[in-house]
Scaffold this active site. Structure first.
Site, PDB file in Angstrom:
ATOM      1  N   HIS A  70       0.817  -1.219   0.000  1.00  0.00           N
ATOM      2  CA  HIS A  70       0.000   0.000   0.000  1.00  0.00           C
ATOM      3  C   HIS A  70       0.851   1.270   0.000  1.00  0.00           C
ATOM      4  O   HIS A  70       0.343   2.367  -0.226  1.00  0.00           O
ATOM      5  CB  HIS A  70      -0.922   0.001   1.218  1.00  0.00           C
ATOM      6  CG  HIS A  70      -2.287   0.535   0.927  1.00  0.00           C
ATOM      7  ND1 HIS A  70      -2.514   1.564   0.026  1.00  0.00           N
ATOM      8  CD2 HIS A  70      -3.522   0.167   1.376  1.00  0.00           C
ATOM      9  CE1 HIS A  70      -3.812   1.820  -0.032  1.00  0.00           C
ATOM     10  NE2 HIS A  70      -4.438   0.995   0.761  1.00  0.00           N
ATOM     11  N   ARG A  71       2.140   1.143   0.225  1.00  0.00           N
ATOM     12  CA  ARG A  71       3.005   2.322   0.101  1.00  0.00           C
ATOM     13  C   ARG A  71       3.222   2.680  -1.361  1.00  0.00           C
ATOM     14  O   ARG A  71       3.547   3.828  -1.686  1.00  0.00           O
ATOM     15  CB  ARG A  71       4.363   2.051   0.767  1.00  0.00           C
ATOM     16  CG  ARG A  71       4.297   1.768   2.260  1.00  0.00           C
ATOM     17  CD  ARG A  71       5.657   1.334   2.762  1.00  0.00           C
ATOM     18  NE  ARG A  71       6.125   0.139   2.056  1.00  0.00           N
ATOM     19  CZ  ARG A  71       7.332  -0.406   2.220  1.00  0.00           C
ATOM     20  NH1 ARG A  71       8.193   0.142   3.059  1.00  0.00           N
ATOM     21  NH2 ARG A  71       7.677  -1.488   1.555  1.00  0.00           N
TER      22      ARG A  71
END
Length: 411
Positions: free
Chosen positions: A384-385
């Site tokens: 998700h980064r």
């Protein structure tokens, strides 16, 4: 011409390697591409090829010795050509330190001190990590040559959890009051170096990368028809597998979504200019992910041929340094084991991995009628980064289009 053979780097986290066996002796003639040595990394044993033709004039690192990546391990030259400076290129001598044997013995102090470090055989990297984490090297069992402690040994030790303070000598137990779970008979088995690396990297991935998961159900009916037709044309020797089609489909999808062909590195998004797809291969010693480079530029038939050779080399322990080209995306296919659906852990530093289940006939509604179709579930694990949910969903949607309209894979 004098050519130095150096310890190759196989994988982004490889820092050193051990010479397992020399296939050639000093004085033997070698040709470009010929295997001259076997090297043990923390992942697997690989073959080292000669990058030039000549005579193996000098072996500088003996079998069983570990040296850093880039260290000169041999010299290839013409038979009578002078080779200056050989001694300076020789392998660094192992320190004459006593080697711990058997189970490690806890000592009174946990923190490493400058006085005790030299008593243990350990690589500089392992020693530095241990010192930084306040770990006593006496507590770690070395797996390097002669029991030398290497970087992976320290990281494996750290991955097991906080360092416990040494306990007093055990007192003989007269009688157990009741059976407890830890009284169940068991045996401790040492981890292979591959499994040590796998354990460390998977724990690192789950600890560092915030995973999220998206699952899609794909109609593989047309893809299987195409595969059957192509295999009928090209014959047994170059058969195309479902995994080959997945590799090609992911390669084309990454072309459309370069943000998924990336890593989170040093506080930035690192978008790669090449699409190198790793294929997870389960071995008895653990899991390896050899890589097919530049999948976006290769036709399906070439991907099929390279994948077949890659898996064969992995299963026979003959992987080459080039097989560990840095990967940018990984596919893990457990469909052949009747696994319908699963989630996979991202192979760091990549941003995503695709977990593939079995192709199974299922009833589906088409134009108001229930029909049978070959369906396959895939789950995308994403960092998700690097990726948000919408981008990952669009990636999966485009991938689905390529598989359900498979002529895209051969154009």
């Amino acid at each position: 011409m004098v050519n130095e053979v150096v310890m190759p780097k196989m994988g982004y986290d490889m820092t050193e390697g051990t010479i397992v066996r020399w296939r050639k002796d000093e004085g033997d003639e070698v040709t470009r591409g010929e295997v001259i040595a076997e090297v043990d990394t923390t992942k697997v044993t690989v073959e080292v090829e000669a990058y030039t033709t000549g005579v193996l004039r000098k072996i500088l690192v003996p079998e069983g010795q570990t040296v850093p990546v880039g260290h000169v391990i041999a010299v290839i030259a013409d038979r009578d050509e002078p080779i200056p400076g050989l001694e300076a290129k020789a392998a660094p001598a192992e320190k004459a330190a006593p080697v711990a044997t058997g189970a490690p013995t806890p000592t009174a102090a946990v923190a490493v001190t400058g006085d005790e470090a030299p008593r243990i055989a350990a690589s500089p990297v392992a020693r530095r990590i241990a010192r930084g984490q306040g770990v006593n090297l006496n507590l770690i069992r070395g797996t390097g040559p002669g029991g030398r402690i290497v970087k992976d040994d320290v990281e494996t030790f750290l991955a097991k959890g906080p360092v416990e303070a040494p306990r007093p000598a055990p007192t003989p137990v007269v009688a157990a009051p009741a059976a407890a779970p830890h009284d169940i008979p068991y045996e401790d088995r040492d981890l292979s170096r591959i499994r040590q690396t796998m354990a460390r990297r998977m724990a690192e991935s789950k600890r560092v990368a915030p995973h999220f998961y998206l699952t899609s159900d794909i109609n593989m009916t047309e893809a299987l028809k195409l595969r059957k037709g192509l295999n009928a044309l090209i014959g047994e020797g170059a058969r195309i597998s479902v995994t080959d089609m997945l590799v090609k489909g992911v390669g084309k999808t990454l072309q459309d979504f370069p943000e998924a062909n990336a890593s989170f590195a040093e506080g930035k998004l690192r978008v790669y200019q090449r699409i190198n797809i790793g294929i997870a291969v389960a071995l008895e010693q653990g899991l390896v992910t050899p890589v097919i480079p530049d999948c976006d530029k290769k036709p399906l038939s070439q991907i099929a041929q390279e994948a077949k050779e890659l898996v064969e080399r992995a299963r026979t322990g003959r992987l080459r340094p080039d097989d560990f080209s840095p990967g940018t995306f990984t596919i893990s296919n457990l469909g052949m084991f009747d696994v319908e659906e699963f989630v996979a852990i991202i192979n760091p530093p990549e941003a995503a991995i695709l977990a593939v289940g079995s192709v199974i006939p299922r009833p589906v509604v088409v134009d108001g009628e229930v029909k049978a179709a070959e369906r396959m579930r895939v789950t995308l694990s994403a960092d998700h980064r690097v990726l948000d949910g919408v981008t990952a969903a669009r990636f999966l949607q485009r991938f689905k289009v390529y598989l359900e309209q498979p002529l895209h894979l051969v154009t």
